[in-house]
Scaffold this active site. Structure first.
Site, short mmCIF file in Angstrom:
data_model
loop_
_atom_site.label_atom_id
_atom_site.label_comp_id
_atom_site.label_asym_id
_atom_site.label_seq_id
_atom_site.Cartn_x
_atom_site.Cartn_y
_atom_site.Cartn_z
N GLY A 197 3.83 100.41 3.99
CA GLY A 197 3.68 100.46 2.55
C GLY A 197 4.57 101.48 1.87
O GLY A 197 4.93 102.51 2.45
N HIS A 232 -0.84 93.83 -8.12
CA HIS A 232 -1.06 94.21 -6.72
C HIS A 232 -0.84 95.71 -6.53
O HIS A 232 0.27 96.16 -6.28
CB HIS A 232 -0.09 93.43 -5.82
CG HIS A 232 -0.46 93.40 -4.39
ND1 HIS A 232 -0.39 92.25 -3.62
CD2 HIS A 232 -0.93 94.35 -3.56
CE1 HIS A 232 -0.78 92.51 -2.39
NE2 HIS A 232 -1.10 93.79 -2.33
N ASN A 236 -9.16 96.99 -0.48
CA ASN A 236 -9.25 97.64 0.84
C ASN A 236 -9.37 99.16 0.70
O ASN A 236 -8.58 99.93 1.23
CB ASN A 236 -8.06 97.25 1.73
CG ASN A 236 -6.71 97.56 1.11
OD1 ASN A 236 -6.58 97.68 -0.10
ND2 ASN A 236 -5.70 97.67 1.95
N ASP A 255 2.92 95.87 -5.07
CA ASP A 255 2.22 96.22 -3.82
C ASP A 255 2.28 97.73 -3.60
O ASP A 255 2.54 98.21 -2.49
CB ASP A 255 2.79 95.46 -2.63
CG ASP A 255 1.86 95.48 -1.41
OD1 ASP A 255 0.75 96.06 -1.51
OD2 ASP A 255 2.24 94.93 -0.36
#
Length: 435
Positions: free
Chosen positions: A334, A70, A104, A315
């Site tokens: 994030g 990720h 994305n 992530d």
């Protein structure tokens, strides 16, 4: 060319655990000692070939190359935050030999052309293997499915609308049915937008005291329950991203007991930090899903310990100061994580939550299995290898990161243990303090 990784403790869960030498020729493992014999004694090969590199791994851990499932590389479209070159260099620095690039980007990776662009850029500038994850829906809009067969043929390894939930249950069902035909895992960003909209941190007393709108646990766990139900209905492989709540862990655990084909990941910040890290309006602790309570953190650790959570993924979400040095409500969600993940994972081992072998499973073996990759330390396999120094102590300095992102809540933390050498296809792509 020959390379000998000498005297390290080789841990390949379910395969090897012991002090061994690994002999590599070009991009392949050709021998492991105690000797899994090659076409002759390795010492004879040394005598015939003067172009030999010896890596002394004594006192260190040698494992199958780590894979991060990720990662947001930001290219194409937001190269001021990260590029494929800088992101993969950060991955190599963190010990990763491969990563999944989430879709994305700008434009969204929802078509063959964008998938091929990412792979071409990775081939020309990447330091590690890049596995593109394509979108579930066109434009991440949750309205029309992408062409999964075309995307897989172009090189996509999974599908996800990460960053946005697929709110339409019928569309998500069709996505699972369609993806199943092509053997593509469906990576779900589980979020009920109606419950999370306007929120900027975990719902609770701290949010109230700071005057911030909160996001309840149910914004995640309700969607986890829905997607598990759809997974049970379709038989498709569902992989749940960035699990952060106690309720989600319970739902996944129960589903696995029923034999539902669901896997799950969490990130180091969810098993390390709590919502307390947001105090002082620290935007480097703002993420989605948000940092939760101590009870949630404990549940994540329990889920890792009992196998409910299969994977540790970062992530990795780099942002510039333009997105982070603003009011908390306005700041982007994030943090970066590629260069601190191994150290934080080793803290789980130190705290006796999981074993060293289990950590390697969650950062290497399980991601490879979920993504249908053939990664192990065996004769004839690709030499994708990570060497970890579990004894080295250091202080996190975000200014020294290879990533363009500096948005980490761990800056200034004292850590013990990190990757010291990363090898992809027999080529050393990162080396730090190893002879």
């Amino acid at each position: 060319m020959l390379t000998l990784i000498k005297g390290g403790r080789v841990i390949d869960p379910g395969n090897l655990d012991g002090v061994m030498d690994i002999l590599i020729e070009n991009d392949r493992i050709i021998g492991i000692t105690p000797l899994e014999r090659t076409d002759g004694d390795p010492s004879e090969l040394f005598k015939k070939d003067n172009d030999i590199k010896i890596i002394d791994a004594s006192g260190k851990i040698v494992v199958p190359g780590l894979i991060d499932m990720h990662v947001h590389l930001r290219e194409p479209g937001q190269e001021y935050k990260e590029t494929i070159e800088t992101g993969t260099l950060a991955a190599a620095s963190g010990g990763f030999t491969g990563l999944c690039a989430m879709p994305n980007t700008i434009p969204v990776n929802d078509n063959r052309q964008t998938t091929e662009y990412i792979l071409n850029r990775a081939r020309d500038f990447g330091k590690v293997n890049v596995y593109p994850v394509a979108a579930i829906s066109i434009g991440l809009n949750g309205e029309r499915l992408c062409e999964y067969g075309d995307l897989k043929e172009a090189g996509a390894i999974a599908i996800s609308d990460d960053g946005k939930p697929v709110s339409n249950s019928r569309l998500m069902r069709r996505a699972m049915e369609y993806a199943k035909q092509f053997g593509l895992p469906v990576i779900s960003h589980c979020e009920v937008s109606e419950l999370s909209s306007g929120g900027s941190m975990n719902e609770g007393i701290i949010a109230t005291g700071m005057g911030l709108s909160g996001i309840p646990n149910e914004a995640e766990s309700i969607m986890v329950a829905r997607d598990i139900a759809l997974c049970e209905l379709t038989g498709a492989h569902l992989h749940i991203a960035h699990v952060s709540t106690l309720q989600s862990v319970r739902a996944i655990r129960d589903a696995k007991k029923r034999g539902v084909p669901v896997t799950a990941e969490t990130a180091p910040h969810y098993f390390t930090l709590t919502q307390d890290a947001v105090c002082g309006y620290n935007t480097n602790a703002k993420m989605n899903p948000p940092l939760r309570s101590e009870a949630d953190r404990d549940a994540i650790r329990e889920g890792l310990a009992d196998g409910t959570i299969d994977v540790i993924a970062t992530d990795h979400a780099p942002h510039s100061i333009l997105e982070k040095e603003v009011e908390f409500d306005m700041a982007a969600n994030g943090i970066v994580g590629l260069e601190t993940s191994v150290s934080l994972g080793l803290k789980l081992v130190k705290d006796k939550i999981i074993s060293l072998s289990e950590l390697i499973e969650k950062m290497s073996v399980n991601p490879a299995r979920i993504l249908h990759l053939d990664r192990s330390i065996k004769k004839g396999k690709a030499a994708d290898i990570t060497i970890i120094d579990t004894d080295i102590s250091y202080t996190v300095d975000s200014d020294s990161f290879c990533s363009l992102g500096r948005n980490t809540p761990f800056n200034g933390w004292k850590m013990k243990g990190r990757a010291c050498l990363t090898m992809v296809g027999g080529k050393i792509v990162f080396e730090n303090i190893i002879s």
